[in-house]
Design a protein around this motif. Structure first.
Motif, short mmCIF file in Angstrom:
data_model
loop_
_atom_site.label_atom_id
_atom_site.label_comp_id
_atom_site.label_asym_id
_atom_site.label_seq_id
_atom_site.Cartn_x
_atom_site.Cartn_y
_atom_site.Cartn_z
N LYS A 7 0.78 -1.07 -0.11
CA LYS A 7 -0.07 -0.06 -0.10
C LYS A 7 0.88 1.23 -0.11
CE LYS A 7 -3.91 -2.02 2.48
NZ LYS A 7 -5.39 -1.73 3.22
N GLY A 29 -8.56 6.27 3.68
CA GLY A 29 -8.35 5.00 3.80
C GLY A 29 -6.71 4.73 4.12
N ASP A 81 -7.17 8.11 -4.66
CA ASP A 81 -7.80 7.32 -3.87
C ASP A 81 -7.35 5.79 -3.93
OD1 ASP A 81 -9.51 6.79 -1.74
OD2 ASP A 81 -11.47 7.44 -2.64
C1 5RP Z 1 -13.01 4.25 1.82
C2 5RP Z 1 -12.61 3.64 0.46
C3 5RP Z 1 -11.15 3.16 0.43
O1 5RP Z 1 -10.55 3.63 -0.57
C4 5RP Z 1 -11.22 1.67 0.54
O2 5RP Z 1 -11.83 1.10 1.67
C5 5RP Z 1 -9.72 1.03 0.32
O3 5RP Z 1 -9.30 1.26 1.69
P1 5RP Z 1 -7.61 0.85 2.25
O4 5RP Z 1 -6.68 1.54 1.23
O5 5RP Z 1 -7.68 0.99 3.63
O6 5RP Z 1 -7.53 -0.66 1.90
O7 5RP Z 1 -13.36 3.51 -0.38
O8 5RP Z 1 -14.36 4.62 1.71
#
Ligand code: 5RP
Length: 220
Positions: A7, A29, A81
């Motif tokens: 990540k 997130g 995102d």
């Molecule tokens: C939040 C989202 C996030 O982008 C999705 O849940 C991914 O999260 P993470 O990066 O913690 O795995 O849509 O509403």
């Protein structure tokens, strides 16, 4: 390599897409939190950010990045995102963090959507991850019955109130073969604010953290 390291690699790789002297759209997130850390290193080169959640706003401000109200911003060049699932057509399921509505609004304004994920998020068919649907509280039971008619198995996310004061239904057991059609159908149910399918406005660039490095995919 751990999932969080993948990540982090994806989050930092998104930095090169940020255009200098612009306002950056910022998602929500754990992957985006790495991107915000990266963004803070160039905070003097950008005007600031528009944020998709109270959580991201708090982190941005804490790191000294100015957060703008979207109503005062006419243009966002780039929105960064994460996603809960993404297919090879760049359709996504989002909303695991309950921020889907604000995310979809900022994504709609942005010229380019950069999706950052680790390699566990790539799928061929969307739907193993329960699809989040943000719902006006008084419509919860009605919307749940309508989602059953669409073939899903909705579950009330107990104890969660979104930043907009609404509730979340997570829809299990849906094989989503046509994400654009399903996104439109669910959004047409009265009482739904929005759903976590991002297909009518999918990602433009996908950055996937893998043990071999960050893979870049561009939409066709
Ligand atoms: C939040 C989202 C996030 O982008 C999705 O849940 C991914 O999260 P993470 O990066 O913690 O795995 O849509 O509403």
């Amino acid at each position: 390599m751990t999932q969080d390291e993948m990540k982090k690699a994806a989050g930092w790789a998104a930095l090169k897409y940020v255009e200098r002297d612009t306002i950056v759209g910022v998602g929500t997130g754990s992957t985006v939190n790495h991107f915000i850390d990266a963004l803070a290193t160039i905070k003097d080169d950008i005007q600031g950010a528009v944020s998709s959640s109270e959580a991201s706003t708090a982190k941005l401000k804490q790191l000294g990045i100015e957060v703008f109200d979207l109503n005062n911003v006419s243009e966002i060049a780039v929105y960064v995102d994460g996603a809960d699932e993404i297919n090879d057509r760049m359709d996504m399921i989002k909303g695991g963090g309950a921020a889907l509505t604000r995310e979809k609004i900022v994504a709609a304004v942005a010229k380019k959507f950069i999706c950052i994920v680790d390699n566990t998020k790539e799928v061929s068919i969307l739907g193993d991850f329960p699809l989040p649907v943000e719902v006006i509280p008084m419509a919860r039971s009605y919307v749940a019955r309508e989602l059953v008619k669409l073939g899903g198995d909705p579950e009330y996310r107990q104890g969660v109130i979104t930043d907009n004061g609404n509730v979340i239904l997570d829809v299990h057991n849906m094989k989503i073969l046509d994400p654009k059609v399903m996104e439109t159908k669910i959004n047409a149910i009265v009482g739904v604010v929005t759903n976590g399918l991002f297909a009518n406005r999918g990602a433009d660039v996908l950055l996937v953290g893998t043990p071999e490095g960050v893979k870049t995919v561009t939409s066709k």
